[in-house]
Motif scaffolding. Structure first.
Motif, mmCIF file in Angstrom:
data_model
loop_
_atom_site.group_PDB
_atom_site.id
_atom_site.type_symbol
_atom_site.label_atom_id
_atom_site.label_comp_id
_atom_site.label_asym_id
_atom_site.label_seq_id
_atom_site.Cartn_x
_atom_site.Cartn_y
_atom_site.Cartn_z
ATOM 1 N N SER A 44 15.186 90.696 6.632
ATOM 2 C CA SER A 44 15.570 91.928 7.304
ATOM 3 C C SER A 44 17.062 92.156 7.126
ATOM 4 N N GLU A 45 17.455 93.412 7.105
ATOM 5 C CA GLU A 45 18.865 93.735 6.962
ATOM 6 C C GLU A 45 19.680 93.252 8.147
ATOM 7 N N GLY A 69 15.087 91.380 -1.097
ATOM 8 C CA GLY A 69 16.013 92.472 -1.391
ATOM 9 C C GLY A 69 16.649 93.049 -0.133
ATOM 10 N N LYS A 70 16.034 92.798 1.010
ATOM 11 C CA LYS A 70 16.591 93.285 2.280
ATOM 12 C C LYS A 70 17.734 92.409 2.774
ATOM 13 N N GLY A 90 10.978 88.015 -12.878
ATOM 14 C CA GLY A 90 11.836 89.180 -13.065
ATOM 15 C C GLY A 90 12.178 89.851 -11.748
ATOM 16 N N GLN A 91 11.331 89.645 -10.728
ATOM 17 C CA GLN A 91 11.591 90.230 -9.408
ATOM 18 C C GLN A 91 12.871 89.680 -8.794
ATOM 19 N N ILE A 92 13.220 88.451 -9.154
ATOM 20 C CA ILE A 92 14.459 87.880 -8.627
ATOM 21 C C ILE A 92 15.652 88.709 -9.077
ATOM 22 N N CYS A 96 17.420 90.341 -5.969
ATOM 23 C CA CYS A 96 18.467 89.417 -5.502
ATOM 24 C C CYS A 96 19.666 89.481 -6.431
ATOM 25 N N ARG A 97 20.238 90.645 -6.569
ATOM 26 C CA ARG A 97 21.261 90.868 -7.579
ATOM 27 C C ARG A 97 22.586 90.168 -7.267
ATOM 28 N N ASP A 98 22.783 89.763 -6.021
ATOM 29 C CA ASP A 98 24.026 89.075 -5.661
ATOM 30 C C ASP A 98 23.863 87.559 -5.650
#
Length: 414
Positions: A44-45, A69-70, A90-92, A96-98
């Motif tokens: 959660s954000e 991603g949240k 590939g979902q990572i 999870c770009r950071d």
């Protein structure tokens, strides 16, 4: 949160969700009662989670990875030992770009294409562990090189499907690499030439690499001058020449493992004696080294803390006494399958720093010698002995030694 038992379940995760939104590290390794839906409850954000460690868990699923991603602060993801056969890695990269640290050690079903897509989407990646991911090929190395130029640590032990071409592309882009583990891989001298481009390399592990030779090591010696740890365990084609070049240039080395490099002789030890900051030296199974070479190391490497000379068949029995006289900082020593004297092992045990001694099948030492050792070693924390000595040593002595906090490990070996 780090569980001591694997009893945590989804209800426990939900309880965490309501208890603290300041949670930064979640470690649910080996918690087989947790489902991916339970972990998703924390995605959660509102949460500040930076690290998720779920090694050897039962279930990993695409929806769970997508939910990460949240988590805007997520930097570390450990999925060691999980089954990735049905997962789109590939979902990572998409979610999870950071991410700065990714560990997939001993994961099943890691596919080259999915992993490549995953790392391309994580340009901030600084550390990746692919130990025993046998499907890793040059494609992954090319993806890391093109996207993760800030990479500092790469572990690829037991990966044999990459080539020197992949390494060249990786190392030409990831010049900041500080730690590289290619133990038990298909590495060759051309690969070492590629690696030599990484001038900031501090840790290099090349154990069980039978296709590397002195020529390849010379590339490393001449270019990676900041090396602090070099492991060449069972890389059997390395000789005295390579050790000489390494020790002449990589003078900051603190740890060197050349165990079972059977070509090594005292000439290599004379070179190693130049490493004045050496802390750890492993010579196990180097059957050609003797007291002459070891004396040189002992007299000049005054900071030596750990030494392994197990199965050094040519080492004379006075070696422990020389070590006791010269290496005042020694805290761990392995003399198993070597010759020694009562006086030598007792002198070593008296060392102000000595904490661990391995003494399995030490020849020429008497019951009295072992008794005196146990009495004298007031700083000892662990001693490994053959189980047959257990009945020979006074039980009062054994109790006294254990009462002061020294663990006696009894082993039965032929």
């Amino acid at each position: 949160m780090s569980p001591t038992q694997s009893r945590l379940d989804d209800e426990g995760i939900i309880a965490l969700k309501h208890a603290s939104r300041l949670l930064q590290t979640l470690d649910v390794s080996r918690c087989r009662s947790i489902s991916y839906k339970g972990v998703m409850e924390l995605a959660s954000e509102d949460f500040l989670l930076k690290q998720i460690i779920m090694s050897y868990c039962h279930l990993v699923a695409d929806p769970m990875i997508q939910s990460f991603g949240k988590l805007k602060n997520l930097q570390t993801l450990h999925l060691d030992g999980c089954d990735m056969s049905l997962i789109d890695l590939g979902q990572i990269g998409k979610c999870c770009r950071d991410l700065e640290e990714l560990s997939l050690s001993k994961c099943k079903g890691v596919r080259d294409a999915g992993l490549s897509a995953g790392v391309i989407g994580c340009p901030k990646l600084k550390s990746i562990d692919l130990t025993c991911c046998s499907g890793v090929t040059d494609k992954v190395l090319l993806s890391l090189g093109s996207s993760c130029t800030g990479l500092l640590k790469l572990k690829m032990e037991s990966c044999c499907n990459f080539t020197e071409h992949g390494l060249k592309e990786l190392c030409s882009s990831c010049e900041l690499l500080e730690e590289l583990d290619l133990t038990d891989s298909s590495l060759n001298d051309a690969g070492l030439l590629a690696i030599s481009n990484c001038r900031y390399l501090k840790v290099l592990r090349l154990g069980v690499c039978e296709d590397i030779h002195d020529t390849g090591l010379s590339y490393i010696a001449l270019n990676c001058l900041d090396l602090r740890e070099l492991d060449m365990y069972r890389s059997v084609n390395i000789s005295d020449e390579a050790i000489g070049v390494i020790c002449s240039h990589c003078i900051k080395l603190r740890s060197l493992n050349i165990s079972y490099c059977t070509k090594i002789t005292d000439a290599a030890l004379f070179s190693i004696a130049k490493l004045l900051d050496l802390r750890v030296l492993e010579l196990r199974g180097c059957i050609k080294v003797s007291l002459g070479g070891l004396c040189s190391v002992a007299k000049k490497c005054q900071n030596l803390e750990e030494l392994d000379i197990k199965k050094c068949e040519s080492m004379e029995e006075y070696a422990p006494l020389i070590l006791a006289q010269c290496c005042k900082s020694l805290r761990q020593v392995n003399l198993s399958y070597c010759s020694a004297t009562d006086e030598g092992i007792v002198a070593l045990a008296k060392g102000r720093c000595m904490q661990r001694m391995r003494l399995v099948h030490v020849r020429n030492v008497s019951v009295k010698g072992f008794s005196r050792l146990l009495l004298a070693g007031e700083s000892l924390k662990k001693v490994k002995l053959l189980v047959q000595w257990k009945d020979s040593l006074p039980w009062q002595l054994i109790e006294r030694v254990q009462a002061r906090g020294c663990r006696l490990q009894w082993v039965e070996k032929i």
